[in-house]
Scaffold this motif. Structure first.
Motif, PDB file in Angstrom:
ATOM      1  N   MET A   1       0.863  -1.178   0.000  1.00  2.79           N
ATOM      2  CA  MET A   1       0.000   0.000   0.000  1.00  2.79           C
ATOM      3  C   MET A   1       0.898   1.225   0.000  1.00  2.79           C
ATOM      4  O   MET A   1       1.867   1.300   0.744  1.00  2.79           O
ATOM      5  N   SER A   2       0.551   2.187  -0.832  1.00  2.45           N
ATOM      6  CA  SER A   2       1.359   3.396  -0.917  1.00  2.45           C
ATOM      7  C   SER A   2       1.210   4.213   0.368  1.00  2.45           C
ATOM      8  O   SER A   2       0.229   4.089   1.093  1.00  2.45           O
ATOM      9  N   GLY A   3       2.182   5.063   0.622  1.00  2.00           N
ATOM     10  CA  GLY A   3       2.145   5.905   1.809  1.00  2.00           C
ATOM     11  C   GLY A   3       0.925   6.798   1.856  1.00  2.00           C
ATOM     12  O   GLY A   3       0.311   6.991   2.900  1.00  2.00           O
ATOM     13  N   ARG A   4       0.536   7.324   0.696  1.00  2.00           N
ATOM     14  CA  ARG A   4      -0.631   8.201   0.634  1.00  2.00           C
ATOM     15  C   ARG A   4      -1.905   7.439   0.988  1.00  2.00           C
ATOM     16  O   ARG A   4      -2.726   7.912   1.761  1.00  2.00           O
ATOM     17  N   ARG A   5      -2.074   6.255   0.421  1.00  2.00           N
ATOM     18  CA  ARG A   5      -3.270   5.440   0.716  1.00  2.00           C
ATOM     19  C   ARG A   5      -3.295   5.005   2.178  1.00  2.00           C
ATOM     20  O   ARG A   5      -4.344   4.972   2.813  1.00  2.00           O
ATOM     21  N   TYR A   6      -2.126   4.662   2.714  1.00  2.00           N
ATOM     22  CA  TYR A   6      -2.036   4.248   4.114  1.00  2.00           C
ATOM     23  C   TYR A   6      -2.510   5.374   5.034  1.00  2.00           C
ATOM     24  O   TYR A   6      -3.339   5.172   5.916  1.00  2.00           O
ATOM     25  N   HIS A   7      -1.997   6.580   4.797  1.00  2.59           N
ATOM     26  CA  HIS A   7      -2.372   7.719   5.640  1.00  2.59           C
ATOM     27  C   HIS A   7      -3.823   8.131   5.429  1.00  2.59           C
ATOM     28  O   HIS A   7      -4.496   8.536   6.377  1.00  2.59           O
ATOM     29  N   ALA A   8      -4.309   8.002   4.202  1.00  6.80           N
ATOM     30  CA  ALA A   8      -5.723   8.283   3.942  1.00  6.80           C
ATOM     31  C   ALA A   8      -6.598   7.285   4.697  1.00  6.80           C
ATOM     32  O   ALA A   8      -7.643   7.649   5.253  1.00  6.80           O
ATOM     33  N   GLY A   9      -6.173   6.019   4.736  1.00  8.64           N
ATOM     34  CA  GLY A   9      -6.904   4.997   5.481  1.00  8.64           C
ATOM     35  C   GLY A   9      -6.926   5.290   6.971  1.00  8.64           C
ATOM     36  O   GLY A   9      -7.966   5.153   7.631  1.00  8.64           O
ATOM     37  N   LEU A  10      -5.796   5.704   7.512  1.00  7.47           N
ATOM     38  CA  LEU A  10      -5.739   6.063   8.932  1.00  7.47           C
ATOM     39  C   LEU A  10      -6.659   7.243   9.236  1.00  7.47           C
ATOM     40  O   LEU A  10      -7.378   7.245  10.242  1.00  7.47           O
ATOM     41  N   ALA A  11      -6.646   8.246   8.351  1.00  9.70           N
ATOM     42  CA  ALA A  11      -7.497   9.424   8.559  1.00  9.70           C
ATOM     43  C   ALA A  11      -8.979   9.032   8.478  1.00  9.70           C
ATOM     44  O   ALA A  11      -9.791   9.519   9.274  1.00  9.70           O
ATOM     45  N   ALA A  12      -9.331   8.164   7.545  1.00  4.70           N
ATOM     46  CA  ALA A  12     -10.718   7.716   7.418  1.00  4.70           C
ATOM     47  C   ALA A  12     -11.149   6.962   8.671  1.00  4.70           C
ATOM     48  O   ALA A  12     -12.243   7.183   9.206  1.00  4.70           O
ATOM     49  N   GLU A  13     -10.303   6.071   9.162  1.00  2.71           N
ATOM     50  CA  GLU A  13     -10.630   5.316  10.374  1.00  2.71           C
ATOM     51  C   GLU A  13     -10.762   6.244  11.578  1.00  2.71           C
ATOM     52  O   GLU A  13     -11.632   6.044  12.423  1.00  2.71           O
TER      53      GLU A  13
END
Length: 118
Positions: A1-13
């Motif tokens: 998973m790319s860094g951007r997607r990872y951080h977007a996932g954390l923000a969504a959660e």
């Protein structure tokens, strides 16, 4: 998973966690990994455990963002969690499965009882 997607996932959660906390829920687990798979959030409200699948969407629409295979994995992971929970507390909780969808504009749609397990 790319860094951007990872951080977007954390923000969504985090956004979804705040939603449940604002309604009196207690976050029991975040990104819980089990042998069967990962559960994004485990929330407790009273005697109910809510297993939440969080999905960031590029566009909102009527299609289901959660595949049958993902639901099966989530169900198995939830069973594993509930077995441990029951052995620790001595009581089997009620549970439900919710889907939390985050739109590209940050909008949040929570679908309670998105999946019924039999």
């Amino acid at each position: 998973m790319s860094g951007r997607r990872y951080h977007a996932g954390l923000a969504a959660e985090a956004q979804v966690a705040r939603y449940y906390e604002a309604r009196g829920g207690t976050i029991r687990e975040r990104r819980l990994r089990t042998a069967a798979g990962e559960i994004d959030l485990v929330v407790q409200t009273g005697t109910m455990l809510i297993f939440v699948e969080v999905k960031a969407r590029k566009r909102m629409g009527p299609d289901s963002p959660i595949t049958e295979k993902q639901w099966q994995r989530l169900g198995l992971a939830a069973e594993s969690y509930m077995l441990n929970y029951t052995s620790m507390t001595g009581a089997a909780p009620l549970c439900r499965f919710d889907a939390a969808l985050i739109g590209p504009d940050g909008s949040l749609e929570v679908i309670e009882n998105a999946r019924i397990q039999y």
